[in-house]
Write an enzyme that holds these catalytic residues in place. Structure first.
Site, PDB file in Angstrom:
ATOM      1  N   SER A 256       0.836  -1.205   0.000  1.00  0.00           N
ATOM      2  CA  SER A 256       0.000   0.000   0.000  1.00  0.00           C
ATOM      3  C   SER A 256       0.866   1.248   0.000  1.00  0.00           C
ATOM      4  O   SER A 256       2.082   1.206   0.227  1.00  0.00           O
ATOM      5  CB  SER A 256      -0.903   0.020   1.237  1.00  0.00           C
ATOM      6  OG  SER A 256      -0.141   0.237   2.413  1.00  0.00           O
ATOM      7  N   LYS A 257       0.225   2.394  -0.243  1.00  0.00           N
ATOM      8  CA  LYS A 257       0.932   3.672  -0.283  1.00  0.00           C
ATOM      9  C   LYS A 257       1.602   3.981   1.051  1.00  0.00           C
ATOM     10  O   LYS A 257       2.596   4.697   1.107  1.00  0.00           O
ATOM     11  CB  LYS A 257      -0.037   4.796  -0.654  1.00  0.00           C
ATOM     12  CG  LYS A 257      -0.555   4.696  -2.082  1.00  0.00           C
ATOM     13  CD  LYS A 257      -1.520   5.815  -2.401  1.00  0.00           C
ATOM     14  CE  LYS A 257      -2.038   5.702  -3.840  1.00  0.00           C
ATOM     15  NZ  LYS A 257      -3.004   6.760  -4.161  1.00  0.00           N
ATOM     16  N   ARG A 258       1.065   3.452   2.124  1.00  0.00           N
ATOM     17  CA  ARG A 258       1.599   3.749   3.459  1.00  0.00           C
ATOM     18  C   ARG A 258       3.014   3.210   3.662  1.00  0.00           C
ATOM     19  O   ARG A 258       3.737   3.676   4.525  1.00  0.00           O
ATOM     20  CB  ARG A 258       0.677   3.162   4.538  1.00  0.00           C
ATOM     21  CG  ARG A 258      -0.664   3.853   4.655  1.00  0.00           C
ATOM     22  CD  ARG A 258      -1.405   3.374   5.895  1.00  0.00           C
ATOM     23  NE  ARG A 258      -1.662   1.944   5.866  1.00  0.00           N
ATOM     24  CZ  ARG A 258      -2.682   1.379   5.257  1.00  0.00           C
ATOM     25  NH1 ARG A 258      -3.558   2.129   4.591  1.00  0.00           N
ATOM     26  NH2 ARG A 258      -2.861   0.068   5.283  1.00  0.00           N
ATOM     27  N   CYS A 259       3.420   2.219   2.863  1.00  0.00           N
ATOM     28  CA  CYS A 259       4.737   1.609   3.072  1.00  0.00           C
ATOM     29  C   CYS A 259       5.873   2.525   2.626  1.00  0.00           C
ATOM     30  O   CYS A 259       7.029   2.307   2.978  1.00  0.00           O
ATOM     31  CB  CYS A 259       4.829   0.267   2.365  1.00  0.00           C
ATOM     32  SG  CYS A 259       5.022   0.398   0.581  1.00  0.00           S
ATOM     33  N   GLY A 260       5.556   3.556   1.848  1.00  0.00           N
ATOM     34  CA  GLY A 260       6.579   4.527   1.466  1.00  0.00           C
ATOM     35  C   GLY A 260       7.378   4.183   0.227  1.00  0.00           C
ATOM     36  O   GLY A 260       8.176   4.991  -0.242  1.00  0.00           O
TER      37      GLY A 260
END
Length: 487
Positions: A256-260
């Site tokens: 996901s986008k949260r993983c950076g």
């Protein structure tokens, strides 16, 4: 089917996710491996999710990664337009939806939100809800439909799927998959805003544009039976399906986008090389027969066989990507490396040192460009360090022996005029021979004194060459002072 033709059909909703890049790459490799064509189509039917500038990101990413499309919005191959909103404006999708209505394979649905909400049902054992449409509007008479249309009553057009029997489709990776028709639901083909749904537009466009192989993520496996029923409803040939496995993070959660590091641009900003990213992404679900791991794009074209793709989720191993990037850095042309490394070096070095010599030292020691800074910051200013660093069992050094070496060498180095690496090395080796010790016994305390670090990108004399005579001597004097204070 004739020549192989694949497509990459992204939605312009932001940065290009690693999963989308993999889809583009696999579609490109499948086409080029068979000397076929690779097409770009922009799918902008979901108007609410469009992001300004996202189309430019798509073009830029494909260009940088070398995934050159043979036809698309900027390269007319005779089956355009290649932007779905432009195709919608030409009435293409409504035309084919109405054809299905005339044949009883689709129908107008005028149900309002309130009625559709009443059809929500909970999935047993979960908090999730699904809506299974009950074909209410399928029973409307032709006169009722025409009256509703004349009154401009909002509508959608739904696919008329059977409720009995089964539908089987074949995927090249997952094999034959059979589903009960009762699970298919009557999916929407044309939305109330007049735009086609993703599912419907895909089928129509893939057929009209001559796509032979459809490459997409396995989250679309559940929709494939509906696609097949549309192909059959129109009497069109079903393309070859190639569904790619899920990509997860190290904790086996969907990337996901949260993983950076979920997008191509994230990775570029983190100092990764484009060719390393492409190579790494190719291995997220595919492996060569000989388990080779380093490939150029042209080598991937030669080696790629989609039949060797995996069904199992592919783990985005960030550590492996860094290793691979490091391998590419070691192999890359020095001029290109220096041009890319220079901005990072200038963030921490303001003094007039020879940055090219520093770059040559770190080239084989870093995995991503931002790593440079922590390897070279000591050139700008000697860091605070503990005299315990002078003790090294392998080198057989300690604080006392290091003080002795530095004190004896200081006048020698003060008298030295030539501070080139070779001249300094010759001087220090001459000293070790006279002293009857190994090189490390002398080099370790010198390197520690001039760097203040246990790990450096170069040896003692390489560092001194860059630092110059005055700075090197100042640091050695400070080392002597620190050791005297510690003993």
């Amino acid at each position: 089917m004739g020549n192989v033709k694949t497509r990459f059909a992204p939605s312009p909703t932001g940065r290009m996710h690693v999963g989308n890049l993999r889809t583009a790459l696999y579609a490109y490799l499948i086409a080029k491996h068979e000397n076929g064509d690779f097409m770009l189509r922009i799918e902008d039917t979901d108007q609410e999710r469009l992001v300004e500038g996202a189309v430019d990101i798509i073009y830029r990413t494909l260009k940088h990664t070398g995934l050159v499309h043979d036809e698309g919005p900027d390269k007319d191959g005779g089956v355009g337009p290649y932007v779905q909103s432009e195709r919608q404006a030409q009435g293409i999708y409504l035309h084919y939806a109405k054809q299905l209505i005339e044949e009883g394979k689709a129908y107008y649905c005028f149900c309002d939100k309130e009625r559709l909400d009443s059809l929500h049902t909970k999935i047993e054992g979960t908090d999730k809800e699904i809506t299974v449409y009950d074909k209410h509007c399928l029973s409307l008479s032709k006169e009722e439909v025409e009256a509703n249309l004349a009154a401009k009553k909002p509508y959608v057009i739904r696919q008329n799927n059977p409720t009995e029997g089964t539908t089987t489709f074949h995927d090249e990776i997952y094999g034959d998959i059979t589903v009960d028709n009762a699970e298919l639901d009557d999916m929407i083909l044309i939305k109330s805003d007049g735009y086609p749904t993703y599912n419907f537009a895909n089928v129509v466009d893939d057929h009209l544009m001559g796509i032979t192989h459809v490459v997409r993520g396995n989250e679309y496996l559940s929709s494939s039976p509906k696609y097949n029923r549309l192909y059959e409803a129109f009497g069109w040939e079903v393309p070859v399906y190639v569904h790619c496995p899920l990509i997860t993070d190290e904790e086996h959660h969907k990337l996901s986008k949260r993983c950076g590091h979920s997008s191509y641009e994230d990775l570029i900003e983190q100092g990764f090389l484009t060719e390393a990213i492409v190579n790494f992404v190719a291995l997220l679900g595919w492996a060569s027969e000989d388990n080779r791991e380093i490939f150029t794009l042209s080598e991937l074209v030669e080696a790629f066989d989609y039949r060797h793709m995996s069904k199992s989720p592919a783990v985005f191993d960030y550590t492996k990507l860094k290793w691979m990037n490091g391998e590419y850095m070691k192999a890359m042309d020095f001029e290109r490396f220096y041009n890319m490394a220079e901005p990072y070096m200038k963030e921490v070095i303001t003094k007039p040192y020879d940055l090219r010599k520093i770059a040559a030292m770190v080239k084989t020691r870093i995995e991503v460009f931002p790593d440079i800074k922590e390897h070279i910051d000591f050139f700008e200013e000697l860091p605070e360090y503990d005299t315990a660093m002078y003790t090294h069992k392998k080198m057989k050094t300690n604080a006392q022996s290091s003080l002795e070496v530095l004190t004896e060498l200081l006048p020698v180095l003060e008298a030295q005029e030539d501070y080139s690496n070779d001249a300094l090395y010759k001087t220090l080796v001459s000293y070790t021979e006279k002293k009857g010790c190994k090189n490390g016994y002398v080099m370790w305390p010198i390197r520690t004194a001039v760097s203040g670090k246990q790990m450096t990108p170069g040896g003692a004399t390489e560092l001194m060459e860059v630092l110059g005579k005055e700075e090197s001597l100042n640091r050695i004097r400070k080392g002597i002072q620190m050791l005297e204070g510690a003993l």
